[in-house]
Scaffold this active site. Structure first.
Site, PDB file in Angstrom:
ATOM      1  CD  GLU A  78     -11.874   2.167   8.141  1.00 27.93           C
ATOM      2  OE1 GLU A  78     -11.526   1.888   9.699  1.00 27.93           O
ATOM      3  OE2 GLU A  78     -12.051   1.389   7.004  1.00 27.93           O
ATOM      4  CG  HIS A 160     -11.052  -3.224   4.032  1.00 23.79           C
ATOM      5  ND1 HIS A 160     -11.481  -2.657   5.574  1.00 23.79           N
ATOM      6  CD2 HIS A 160     -10.610  -2.373   3.052  1.00 23.79           C
ATOM      7  CE1 HIS A 160     -11.160  -1.689   4.908  1.00 23.79           C
ATOM      8  NE2 HIS A 160     -10.908  -0.904   4.528  1.00 23.79           N
TER       9      HIS A 160
HETATM   10  P1  13P Z   1     -13.019   7.549   3.995  1.00 19.65           P
HETATM   11  O1  13P Z   1     -13.515   8.309   3.735  1.00 19.65           O
HETATM   12  O2  13P Z   1     -13.931   7.782   5.648  1.00 19.65           O
HETATM   13  O3  13P Z   1     -11.644   7.651   4.910  1.00 19.65           O
HETATM   14  O4  13P Z   1     -13.149   6.046   4.237  1.00 19.65           O
HETATM   15  C1  13P Z   1     -12.695   5.370   3.071  1.00 19.65           C
HETATM   16  C2  13P Z   1     -12.192   3.634   3.456  1.00 19.65           C
HETATM   17  O5  13P Z   1     -11.891   3.341   2.643  1.00 19.65           O
HETATM   18  C3  13P Z   1     -12.431   2.848   4.321  1.00 19.65           C
HETATM   19  O6  13P Z   1     -11.895   2.089   3.711  1.00 19.65           O
END
Ligand code: 13P
Length: 267
Positions: A78, A160
């Protein structure tokens, strides 16, 4: 000034806190800190943020390109979302993304946190809107979040989670805690027959206190044309209404959502 290593240790500490408080499950969530205009530390992708040590932390440039990483660690998926916040909010030093249970439930139900129910939430956050759904790791989330960045220091991400940002890592984390606490209280008070909202004049007095404290960051109260005109603001009033038609429709949606919730007896 703190060393880079000290900042990495603090990122790990905050990672533990968001994990131990149940604000993230498994490998979810991500954290970043701005070192200077072209160097940013961030959590690696695909690891539990509750079990990190300083060697896990990656470094990227202002476009999210990798500058330094140990072993197989790579920057958060992200990272584009984080970099958009830094690009559009030069005052921001840290970004925290998590999936706190109650705030995320509101983001999934499509209900923004707009009811003024307790002084601390009004002072620290104002209302917390929902940025439209985007596919994780693409430009869709940064694009959706972008239009809220100049008005708020925390947003829900539709279906989300939540995003908070501030002028220090601790402060960004505290904003995330405040969002979750606010969401939890709102949820529980709805179960108890519906919250008794603070009145417009009570909200106005809290906004005044916020101004007197000289608190940093953006807050809907600082931007609300209605408040500037001495009218009621800001929760669900459409505080950006003088600034864009898009904000008008967001306010309308928030107002309709509020009315529907009232009519369904959920409030
Ligand atoms: P990352 O481990 O790639 O940071 O992703 C975790 C997440 O919560 C994606 O929304």
């Amino acid at each position: 000034m703190r060393s880079e290593y000290e900042i990495k240790k603090e990122i790990c500490e905050i990672g533990k806190r968001i994990y131990n408080r149940g604000m993230v499950a498994s490998n979810d969530g991500n954290i970043s800190v701005k070192l200077n205009d072209n160097e940013f530390l961030c959590t690696p992708t695909g690891v539990s943020k509750g079990f990190m040590t300083p060697e896990y932390i990656c470094k990227v440039d202002r476009d999210g390109n990798l500058l330094q990483a140990n072993g197989k660690f790579r920057p958060s998926s992200e990272i584009k979302m984080h970099m958009r916040v830094y690009k559009e909010r030069p005052d921001v030093v840290s970004v925290v993304h998590a999936h706190p249970m109650y705030a995320t439930a509101f983001a999934i139900a499509g209900i923004p946190l707009t009811q003024p129910i307790m002084p601390e939430a009004v002072i620290a956050l104002g209302c917390v809107p929902i940025a439209e759904y985007g596919t994780p790791s693409t430009e869709e989330i940064p694009d959706a979040v972008s239009k809220y960045l100049q008005h708020y220091d925390a947003v829900l991400l539709e279906n989300h989670g939540a995003l908070a940002y501030s002028d220090s890592l601790l402060s960004a984390y505290h904003k995330m805690e405040s969002v979750e606490f606010y969401a939890q209280l709102l949820f529980l008070s709805k179960q108890l027959g519906g919250p008794k909202e603070l009145s417009d004049s009570q909200v106005q007095r809290l906004y005044e206190i916020r101004r007197q404290f000289g608190m940093t960051g953006k807050h809907p109260a600082d931007l609300c044309q209605r408040a500037k005109d001495g009218q009621s603001s800001c929760h669900a009033c459409g505080c950006q209404s003088s600034q864009s038609g898009e904000a008008d429709s967001n306010a309308l949606i928030a107002e309709i959502t509020k009315k529907v919730i009232e009519q369904l007896g959920l409030k």
